[in-house]
Enzyme design. Structure first.
Site, PDB file in Angstrom:
ATOM      1  CE  LYS A 275       0.694   1.953   3.306  1.00  0.00           C
ATOM      2  NZ  LYS A 275       1.996   2.540   3.811  1.00  0.00           N
TER       3      LYS A 275
ATOM      4  CE1 TYR B 105      -1.343   0.193   7.773  1.00  0.00           C
ATOM      5  CE2 TYR B 105      -0.208   2.216   7.158  1.00  0.00           C
ATOM      6  CZ  TYR B 105      -0.229   0.843   7.257  1.00  0.00           C
ATOM      7  OH  TYR B 105       0.855   0.102   6.838  1.00  0.00           O
TER       8      TYR B 105
HETATM    9  P1  NDP Z   1      12.515   1.911   1.638  1.00  0.00           P
HETATM   10  O1  NDP Z   1      12.987   3.182   1.085  1.00  0.00           O
HETATM   11  O2  NDP Z   1      13.031   1.499   2.965  1.00  0.00           O
HETATM   12  O3  NDP Z   1      12.854   0.713   0.629  1.00  0.00           O
HETATM   13  C1  NDP Z   1      12.490   0.765  -0.722  1.00  0.00           C
HETATM   14  C2  NDP Z   1      13.430  -0.142  -1.506  1.00  0.00           C
HETATM   15  O4  NDP Z   1      13.031  -0.061  -2.879  1.00  0.00           O
HETATM   16  C3  NDP Z   1      14.891   0.270  -1.475  1.00  0.00           C
HETATM   17  O5  NDP Z   1      15.584  -0.267  -0.384  1.00  0.00           O
HETATM   18  C4  NDP Z   1      15.404  -0.262  -2.788  1.00  0.00           C
HETATM   19  O6  NDP Z   1      15.684  -1.638  -2.623  1.00  0.00           O
HETATM   20  C5  NDP Z   1      14.191  -0.209  -3.699  1.00  0.00           C
HETATM   21  N1  NDP Z   1      14.269   0.924  -4.647  1.00  0.00           N
HETATM   22  C6  NDP Z   1      14.352   0.792  -5.983  1.00  0.00           C
HETATM   23  N2  NDP Z   1      14.419   1.982  -6.567  1.00  0.00           N
HETATM   24  C7  NDP Z   1      14.406   2.909  -5.591  1.00  0.00           C
HETATM   25  C8  NDP Z   1      14.468   4.329  -5.585  1.00  0.00           C
HETATM   26  N3  NDP Z   1      14.542   5.044  -6.713  1.00  0.00           N
HETATM   27  N4  NDP Z   1      14.430   4.964  -4.401  1.00  0.00           N
HETATM   28  C9  NDP Z   1      14.325   4.268  -3.247  1.00  0.00           C
HETATM   29  N5  NDP Z   1      14.265   2.920  -3.207  1.00  0.00           N
HETATM   30  C10 NDP Z   1      14.298   2.244  -4.364  1.00  0.00           C
HETATM   31  O7  NDP Z   1      10.924   1.964   1.651  1.00  0.00           O
HETATM   32  P2  NDP Z   1       9.948   1.055   2.524  1.00  0.00           P
HETATM   33  O8  NDP Z   1      10.466  -0.324   2.567  1.00  0.00           O
HETATM   34  O9  NDP Z   1       9.636   1.742   3.776  1.00  0.00           O
HETATM   35  O10 NDP Z   1       8.615   1.108   1.626  1.00  0.00           O
HETATM   36  C11 NDP Z   1       8.444   0.264   0.503  1.00  0.00           C
HETATM   37  C12 NDP Z   1       6.961   0.065   0.262  1.00  0.00           C
HETATM   38  O11 NDP Z   1       6.396  -0.582   1.401  1.00  0.00           O
HETATM   39  C13 NDP Z   1       6.172   1.343   0.071  1.00  0.00           C
HETATM   40  O12 NDP Z   1       5.156   1.116  -0.840  1.00  0.00           O
HETATM   41  C14 NDP Z   1       5.575   1.602   1.437  1.00  0.00           C
HETATM   42  O13 NDP Z   1       4.390   2.359   1.394  1.00  0.00           O
HETATM   43  C15 NDP Z   1       5.318   0.192   1.910  1.00  0.00           C
HETATM   44  N6  NDP Z   1       5.310   0.053   3.367  1.00  0.00           N
HETATM   45  C16 NDP Z   1       4.298  -0.642   3.939  1.00  0.00           C
HETATM   46  C17 NDP Z   1       4.240  -0.812   5.293  1.00  0.00           C
HETATM   47  C18 NDP Z   1       3.131  -1.601   5.890  1.00  0.00           C
HETATM   48  O14 NDP Z   1       3.060  -1.638   7.122  1.00  0.00           O
HETATM   49  N7  NDP Z   1       2.304  -2.260   5.103  1.00  0.00           N
HETATM   50  C19 NDP Z   1       5.247  -0.202   6.164  1.00  0.00           C
HETATM   51  C20 NDP Z   1       6.326   0.446   5.459  1.00  0.00           C
HETATM   52  C21 NDP Z   1       6.328   0.579   4.108  1.00  0.00           C
HETATM   53  P3  NDP Z   1      17.012  -2.280  -3.256  1.00  0.00           P
HETATM   54  O15 NDP Z   1      18.165  -1.558  -2.624  1.00  0.00           O
HETATM   55  O16 NDP Z   1      16.917  -3.717  -2.859  1.00  0.00           O
HETATM   56  O17 NDP Z   1      16.916  -2.084  -4.731  1.00  0.00           O
END
Ligand code: NDP
Length: 373
Positions: free
Chosen positions: A132, A217
């Site tokens: 989401k 949420y």
């Molecule tokens: P992060 O920034 O921590 O991680 C995103 C990951 O996406 C990065 O580590 C990277 O992984 C990859 N990525 C690829 N391209 C990009 C870019 N241009 N910029 C940044 N990251 C990129 O985000 P979150 O993990 O917090 O969030 C990811 C998703 O999860 C979102 O949609 C968020 O809304 C959702 N979310 C949901 C939660 C829930 O409780 N359901 C809680 C937190 C987030 P790599 O280095 O492996 O390529």
């Protein structure tokens, strides 16, 4: 919301156990294969929260990784026993089509990448669990649904609270009429946003501010707690645009939701205070959750609202999984195994994004926006 088919399976399993305990050989059921997941995006959520959850699952296993950081992917693969040939990057991603062991792709990327990586997964013949908010616009959500439909693949959105025992118990009690006729719903959700250069605070990557990220949420809960779809919204936004965090996205946005039964929903979303709460008020009592949707420590109270307080803390029955995340992952796995639709399919994500678009429009135009049925 409770996955009755799964409950049926568990009852069946306990029957088999009882039979063998009595010395009667239980009928040997064919071992159900575990559904193979690929996590796309090894960030805070994909790596920090989702990857460790597979050990709590019955029907799901972590099989592949997709990452732009080869060193991290290799380290994580080592930790989780993932074969090196099952590590992909964003360029080689489409070749997952040649890997029959990957059933489901779990998209844990910044929001602006959800549509592209969902559609590419569907084209590669994979089911998709997407985080989401579903995408940055309803148009993108529609394209994601269409791509999965035309590929004959399932699409589920990562609304983990639909698998969380306290939320499920609150829904059950509200539907059972325990607090009488529901009159009012309130939810406040927020956290303090940090680094101004984070993708969450860049509109092109996030699609919006606190509402897309955390206020969703409150909105989703307004819909699952009332069991109704809002017919109109009215929103007010307050953002200090001189704060470097909020040059592109909103901080505070408050919105009212009008429901067909007359229930009034009041939701607050913010990036400048920590808050996590849900309240349902009926003519015979109230249900409260605080924290309501956090990762841990969720608490539920039910009270009659008379004579001051008197609300009792409730311990809910166990949810559909060892944790809400395991419940979510295994629900998708069972939908794949049994060809069922996820309880939080793409259409659920689309509904929220359509309402979010109306909330933004209302705040911009300072008027009530009626929602299409
Ligand atoms: P992060 O920034 O921590 O991680 C995103 C990951 O996406 C990065 O580590 C990277 O992984 C990859 N990525 C690829 N391209 C990009 C870019 N241009 N910029 C940044 N990251 C990129 O985000 P979150 O993990 O917090 O969030 C990811 C998703 O999860 C979102 O949609 C968020 O809304 C959702 N979310 C949901 C939660 C829930 O409780 N359901 C809680 C937190 C987030 P790599 O280095 O492996 O390529």
């Amino acid at each position: 919301m409770v996955d009755l088919n799964r409950r049926g399976l568990m009852l069946a399993a306990s029957g088999a156990l009882a039979a063998s305990a009595l010395g009667t050989p239980a009928l040997a059921a064919p071992a159900e294969r575990k559904i193979g997941y690929a996590i796309v995006g090894l960030g805070g959520y994909g790596l920090g929260i989702i990857a460790p959850q597979f050990k709590n699952c019955q029907h799901s296993r972590l099989l592949a990784l997709v990452s732009g950081d080869p060193a991290k992917a290799k380290r994580v693969a080592g930790e989780y026993g993932i074969l090196e040939r099952n590590i992909y990057n964003y360029q080689s991603y489409d070749s997952i089509k040649d890997n029959p062991d990957i059933d489901v792709v779990y998209v844990c990327l910044p929001v602006a990448m959800h549509a592209e990586y969902t559609i590419r997964a569907a084209k590669a013949g994979k089911h998709v669990l997407c985080e989401k908010p579903m995408a940055v616009s309803s148009r993108e959500c529609e394209a994601m649904i269409a791509a999965c439909k035309s590929a004959g693949k399932k699409l589920m959105i990562g609304y983990r609270c639909h698998f969380e025992p306290n939320n499920l118990e609150a829904i059950r009690r509200a539907r059972a009429g325990e607090i009488g006729k529901l009159r009012y719903f309130r939810s406040e959700h927020g956290f303090v946003a940090g680094n101004p250069s984070a993708w969450r605070l860049k509109k092109a990557m996030s699609g919006g501010g606190s509402l897309m990220d955390i206020g969703i949420y409150a909105l989703n809960a307004a819909r699952y707690m009332t069991g109704e779809e809002p017919v109109a919204v009215y929103a007010t936004e307050r953002t200090d645009r001189s704060d470097p965090r909020f040059r592109e996205v909103e901080d505070m946005i408050e919105f009212e939701l009008e429901f067909p039964s007359g229930v009034l929903g009041s939701c607050m979303s913010m990036y400048s205070a920590n808050r996590n709460q849900i309240l349902l008020m009926g003519d015979k009592g109230r249900i409260e959750l605080e924290p309501a949707t956090s990762y841990r420590g969720i608490k539920l109270w039910v009270g009659n609202g008379r004579g001051g307080d008197g609300a009792a803390e409730i311990t809910p029955p166990p949810g559909p999984g060892a944790t809400m995340w395991a419940g979510q992952l295994d629900h998708m796995a069972q939908c794949v195994l049994q060809n069922r639709e996820p309880i939080v399919a793409g259409e659920e994500g689309l509904k929220d994004i359509r309402i979010i678009e109306a909330v933004y429009q209302s705040a911009r135009e300072r008027r009530r926006i009626a929602l299409r049925a």
